[in-house]
Write a protein that holds these residues in place. Structure first.
Motif, PDB file in Angstrom:
ATOM      1  N   ARG A   1      14.012  54.732  19.955  1.00 36.94           N
ATOM      2  CA  ARG A   1      15.075  55.419  20.707  1.00 36.94           C
ATOM      3  C   ARG A   1      16.426  55.262  20.007  1.00 36.94           C
ATOM      4  NH1 ARG A   1      12.111  53.167  25.149  1.00 36.94           N
ATOM      5  NH2 ARG A   1      11.094  54.819  26.357  1.00 36.94           N
ATOM      6  N   GLU A   2      16.600  54.143  19.331  1.00 33.10           N
ATOM      7  CA  GLU A   2      17.855  53.913  18.622  1.00 33.10           C
ATOM      8  C   GLU A   2      17.896  54.660  17.289  1.00 33.10           C
ATOM      9  OE1 GLU A   2      20.472  52.257  19.720  1.00 33.10           O
ATOM     10  OE2 GLU A   2      19.456  51.837  21.630  1.00 33.10           O
ATOM     11  N   LEU A   3      16.744  54.801  16.654  1.00 27.72           N
ATOM     12  CA  LEU A   3      16.697  55.354  15.301  1.00 27.72           C
ATOM     13  C   LEU A   3      16.498  56.868  15.260  1.00 27.72           C
ATOM     14  CD1 LEU A   3      14.450  52.585  13.711  1.00 27.72           C
ATOM     15  CD2 LEU A   3      16.911  52.894  13.364  1.00 27.72           C
ATOM     16  N   VAL A   4      15.728  57.377  16.203  1.00 30.09           N
ATOM     17  CA  VAL A   4      15.435  58.815  16.200  1.00 30.09           C
ATOM     18  C   VAL A   4      16.524  59.536  16.980  1.00 30.09           C
ATOM     19  CG1 VAL A   4      13.768  60.590  16.849  1.00 30.09           C
ATOM     20  CG2 VAL A   4      12.961  58.375  16.017  1.00 30.09           C
ATOM     21  N   ASP A   5      17.464  60.116  16.261  1.00 26.96           N
ATOM     22  CA  ASP A   5      18.591  60.787  16.934  1.00 26.96           C
ATOM     23  C   ASP A   5      18.350  62.285  17.026  1.00 26.96           C
ATOM     24  OD1 ASP A   5      19.925  62.210  14.541  1.00 26.96           O
ATOM     25  OD2 ASP A   5      19.719  60.139  13.827  1.00 26.96           O
ATOM     26  N   GLU A   6      19.155  62.948  17.853  1.00 37.49           N
ATOM     27  CA  GLU A   6      18.986  64.377  18.100  1.00 37.49           C
ATOM     28  C   GLU A   6      19.467  65.246  16.948  1.00 37.49           C
ATOM     29  OE1 GLU A   6      22.780  62.939  20.024  1.00 37.49           O
ATOM     30  OE2 GLU A   6      20.674  62.349  19.989  1.00 37.49           O
ATOM     31  N   VAL A   7      20.184  64.678  15.988  1.00 37.66           N
ATOM     32  CA  VAL A   7      20.671  65.457  14.852  1.00 37.66           C
ATOM     33  C   VAL A   7      19.569  65.661  13.820  1.00 37.66           C
ATOM     34  CG1 VAL A   7      22.337  65.544  12.965  1.00 37.66           C
ATOM     35  CG2 VAL A   7      23.033  64.667  15.208  1.00 37.66           C
ATOM     36  N   ARG A   8      18.944  64.591  13.395  1.00 32.25           N
ATOM     37  CA  ARG A   8      17.871  64.686  12.401  1.00 32.25           C
ATOM     38  C   ARG A   8      16.541  65.086  13.005  1.00 32.25           C
ATOM     39  NH1 ARG A   8      17.542  59.306   9.040  1.00 32.25           N
ATOM     40  NH2 ARG A   8      18.014  58.398  11.093  1.00 32.25           N
ATOM     41  N   PHE A   9      16.305  64.726  14.257  1.00 35.19           N
ATOM     42  CA  PHE A   9      15.014  64.974  14.904  1.00 35.19           C
ATOM     43  C   PHE A   9      15.222  65.669  16.262  1.00 35.19           C
ATOM     44  CE2 PHE A   9      15.016  60.907  12.598  1.00 35.19           C
ATOM     45  CZ  PHE A   9      14.076  61.170  11.597  1.00 35.19           C
ATOM     46  N   PRO A  10      15.760  66.870  16.266  1.00 35.92           N
ATOM     47  CA  PRO A  10      16.126  67.509  17.523  1.00 35.92           C
ATOM     48  C   PRO A  10      14.944  67.772  18.454  1.00 35.92           C
ATOM     49  CG  PRO A  10      16.252  69.073  15.716  1.00 35.92           C
ATOM     50  CD  PRO A  10      16.061  67.724  15.100  1.00 35.92           C
ATOM     51  N   TYR A  11      13.756  68.009  17.910  1.00 37.70           N
ATOM     52  CA  TYR A  11      12.598  68.314  18.754  1.00 37.70           C
ATOM     53  C   TYR A  11      11.772  67.076  19.075  1.00 37.70           C
ATOM     54  CZ  TYR A  11      13.938  72.987  17.360  1.00 37.70           C
ATOM     55  OH  TYR A  11      14.667  74.130  17.147  1.00 37.70           O
ATOM     56  N   LEU A  12      11.850  66.068  18.224  1.00 37.66           N
ATOM     57  CA  LEU A  12      11.131  64.827  18.466  1.00 37.66           C
ATOM     58  C   LEU A  12      11.905  63.911  19.411  1.00 37.66           C
ATOM     59  CD1 LEU A  12       8.672  63.046  17.768  1.00 37.66           C
ATOM     60  CD2 LEU A  12       9.964  62.188  15.798  1.00 37.66           C
ATOM     61  N   ARG A  13      13.238  64.008  19.371  1.00 34.39           N
ATOM     62  CA  ARG A  13      14.071  63.108  20.161  1.00 34.39           C
ATOM     63  C   ARG A  13      13.716  63.106  21.653  1.00 34.39           C
ATOM     64  NH1 ARG A  13      17.016  58.525  20.777  1.00 34.39           N
ATOM     65  NH2 ARG A  13      18.299  58.745  22.640  1.00 34.39           N
ATOM     66  N   PRO A  14      13.506  64.241  22.315  1.00 36.91           N
ATOM     67  CA  PRO A  14      13.170  64.208  23.741  1.00 36.91           C
ATOM     68  C   PRO A  14      11.876  63.453  24.033  1.00 36.91           C
ATOM     69  CG  PRO A  14      13.866  66.405  23.103  1.00 36.91           C
ATOM     70  CD  PRO A  14      13.708  65.627  21.839  1.00 36.91           C
ATOM     71  N   LEU A  15      10.885  63.543  23.125  1.00 32.35           N
ATOM     72  CA  LEU A  15       9.622  62.844  23.328  1.00 32.35           C
ATOM     73  C   LEU A  15       9.806  61.340  23.189  1.00 32.35           C
ATOM     74  CD1 LEU A  15       8.781  65.831  22.567  1.00 32.35           C
ATOM     75  CD2 LEU A  15       6.640  64.832  21.729  1.00 32.35           C
ATOM     76  N   VAL A  16      10.628  60.943  22.202  1.00 30.69           N
ATOM     77  CA  VAL A  16      10.889  59.516  22.011  1.00 30.69           C
ATOM     78  C   VAL A  16      11.678  58.971  23.192  1.00 30.69           C
ATOM     79  CG1 VAL A  16      12.108  57.835  20.577  1.00 30.69           C
ATOM     80  CG2 VAL A  16      10.784  59.665  19.500  1.00 30.69           C
ATOM     81  N   GLU A  17      12.647  59.722  23.652  1.00 32.48           N
ATOM     82  CA  GLU A  17      13.473  59.296  24.779  1.00 32.48           C
ATOM     83  C   GLU A  17      12.637  59.096  26.040  1.00 32.48           C
ATOM     84  OE1 GLU A  17      16.805  58.085  26.800  1.00 32.48           O
ATOM     85  OE2 GLU A  17      16.593  58.494  24.660  1.00 32.48           O
ATOM     86  N   ALA A  18      11.660  59.977  26.243  1.00 33.32           N
ATOM     87  CA  ALA A  18      10.805  59.893  27.434  1.00 33.32           C
ATOM     88  C   ALA A  18       9.672  58.881  27.268  1.00 33.32           C
ATOM     89  CB  ALA A  18      10.228  61.266  27.747  1.00 33.32           C
ATOM     90  N   GLY A  19       9.499  58.349  26.049  1.00 32.96           N
ATOM     91  CA  GLY A  19       8.422  57.398  25.802  1.00 32.96           C
ATOM     92  C   GLY A  19       7.084  58.059  25.540  1.00 32.96           C
ATOM     93  N   THR A  20       7.075  59.386  25.399  1.00 31.13           N
ATOM     94  CA  THR A  20       5.823  60.118  25.206  1.00 31.13           C
ATOM     95  C   THR A  20       5.267  59.928  23.803  1.00 31.13           C
ATOM     96  OG1 THR A  20       6.600  61.798  26.758  1.00 31.13           O
ATOM     97  CG2 THR A  20       4.745  62.401  25.347  1.00 31.13           C
ATOM     98  N   TYR A  21       6.164  59.824  22.801  1.00 27.59           N
ATOM     99  CA  TYR A  21       5.697  59.772  21.417  1.00 27.59           C
ATOM    100  C   TYR A  21       4.862  58.532  21.136  1.00 27.59           C
ATOM    101  CZ  TYR A  21       5.688  59.374  16.364  1.00 27.59           C
ATOM    102  OH  TYR A  21       5.284  59.230  15.076  1.00 27.59           O
ATOM    103  N   ALA A  22       5.360  57.367  21.511  1.00 35.41           N
ATOM    104  CA  ALA A  22       4.684  56.113  21.166  1.00 35.41           C
ATOM    105  C   ALA A  22       3.893  55.532  22.331  1.00 35.41           C
ATOM    106  CB  ALA A  22       5.704  55.084  20.692  1.00 35.41           C
ATOM    107  N   GLY A  23       3.937  56.167  23.484  1.00 39.89           N
ATOM    108  CA  GLY A  23       3.254  55.612  24.636  1.00 39.89           C
ATOM    109  C   GLY A  23       1.894  56.246  24.869  1.00 39.89           C
ATOM    110  N   GLU A  24       1.161  55.663  25.793  1.00 40.05           N
ATOM    111  CA  GLU A  24      -0.135  56.195  26.184  1.00 40.05           C
ATOM    112  C   GLU A  24       0.076  57.223  27.290  1.00 40.05           C
ATOM    113  OE1 GLU A  24      -3.150  55.770  25.032  1.00 40.05           O
ATOM    114  OE2 GLU A  24      -2.565  54.367  23.459  1.00 40.05           O
ATOM    115  N   GLY A  25      -0.290  58.467  27.055  1.00 43.87           N
ATOM    116  CA  GLY A  25      -0.123  59.508  28.056  1.00 43.87           C
ATOM    117  C   GLY A  25      -1.383  59.718  28.877  1.00 43.87           C
ATOM    118  N   ASP A  26      -1.356  60.754  29.693  1.00 45.70           N
ATOM    119  CA  ASP A  26      -2.508  61.070  30.541  1.00 45.70           C
ATOM    120  C   ASP A  26      -3.572  61.855  29.798  1.00 45.70           C
ATOM    121  OD1 ASP A  26      -1.304  59.833  32.714  1.00 45.70           O
ATOM    122  OD2 ASP A  26      -0.253  61.667  33.333  1.00 45.70           O
TER     123      ASP A  26
END
Length: 343
Positions: free
Chosen positions: A198-223
């Protein structure tokens, strides 16, 4: 049938038509024992631990004695793969349901790979030509018997689904190895680093990945079970194509038109609307099929029957060869008798 087919040594071994060395009465070395021992080593310590010397040592024989049965390590690896694929596939549905059967076939394939993680470490060096590899393809083609696809299209479907199964199994195997290498620490999969990301993936370099990281979806276990979900999407795509072919769309194969195999089962696609992937047969249930004692017993009986068939076929070849030699000798004797009478 004439003499044994002219095959490379490794394929001849896999098909059981290679000449086997004569064994001394008290010696117990065989191709089967060599392959079983190599698989035991690979299952325990990985493919890198398998060598002709180590297999021979485990069996209590010299390394050179193994080469009387298996001519190279490459041949041994192929026979190991062939043995790993010597399994009984799930039975067909009645009535036919191509989607459900193809799903089970893919899940069973993944479970087979998972039971021997080293399997996928052996490079693909050509088209599958060994009997158990071909049995697997035959089982996949059986799942498509109720579709209007032609032969080439069916093979393309099998390649697509088996490719997905292989890639999914490879990913699962690699992740499991990473966790094992970290002494069981599952943080190697990224979940423990969610705050740092969340600290490293910013919205400037990773505009589409940032929302997933912020929500915990990228590195977390989903449904979503990614493997099952992906397989269903592959099947969705195939279903669209099957429906189009049933409606009269031209085929992609060179021959086009309908396949040579009769269509059976209800409807063109053999299934109604796409099921929820969570309702599918769980891979763990498919894996149980591999370990069921009754299945294992039936497999051993099949192997024994196949061995006896091969021995009978070999005997037939030998008798036919003896017959040809006797006929040749008879013709030569008759020719000699005629020449003597003329003289």
């Amino acid at each position: 049938m004439t003499d044994a087919p002219d095959l490379p040594p490794r394929l001849a071994l896999a098909w059981g038509v290679a000449e086997r060395p004569e064994r001394a009465p008290k010696r117990e070395l065989s191709i089967e024992r060599i392959v079983e021992t190599a698989i035991e080593i690979a299952d325990a310590d990985g493919l890198g631990a398998v060598s002709m010397a180590k297999v021979a040592q485990r069996l209590g024989f010299t390394t050179m004695s193994l080469y009387r049965y298996v001519t190279s390590k490459d041949d041994l690896l192929l026979l190991m793969q062939e043995a790993a694929l010597d399994v009984e596939y799930p039975p067909p549905h009645d009535p036919a349901d191509w989607r459900a059967e193809l799903r089970e076939w893919a899940q069973f394939t993944m479970a087979t790979f998972a039971s021997h993680p080293w399997f996928l470490d052996i490079p693909v060096t050509g088209a599958p030509l060994t009997p158990n590899n071909l049995r697997g393809a035959d089982s996949g083609l059986r799942a498509l018997r109720s579709t209007p696809l032609d032969d080439e299209e069916k093979m393309s479907v099998i390649l697509l689904v088996s490719g997905y199964a292989r890639n999914a199994a490879r990913l699962q195997t690699d992740l499991a190895r990473a966790v094992a290498a970290a002494d069981g620490d599952a943080t190697v999969q990224g979940g423990a680093w969610a705050d740092a990301l969340r600290e490293l993936v910013d919205e400037v370099r990773f505009p589409y990945l940032r929302p997933l990281v912020e929500a915990g979806t990228y590195a977390g276990e989903g449904d979503i079970d990614d493997t099952a979900w992906g397989l269903e999407r592959v099947l969705d795509g195939i279903a669209v194509y099957v429906d189009a072919r049933a409606a009269g769309a031209p085929g992609a194969g060179n021959r086009g038109g309908s396949g040579s195999t009769p269509v059976d089962g209800p409807g063109a696609d053999g299934a109604a609307s796409a099921p929820d992937p969570r309702d599918a047969v769980a891979p763990v249930e498919v894996a149980v099929h591999l370990k069921d004692p009754k299945v294992k017993k039936a497999t051993l009986k099949r192997r024994d029957a196949e061995r006896r068939v091969r021995e009978a076929q070999k005997k037939v070849r030998e008798l036919k060869k003896a017959l040809r030699e006797a006929q040749k000798a008879e013709r030569e004797a008759a020719r000699a008798a005629v020449e003597k009478a003329r003289a």
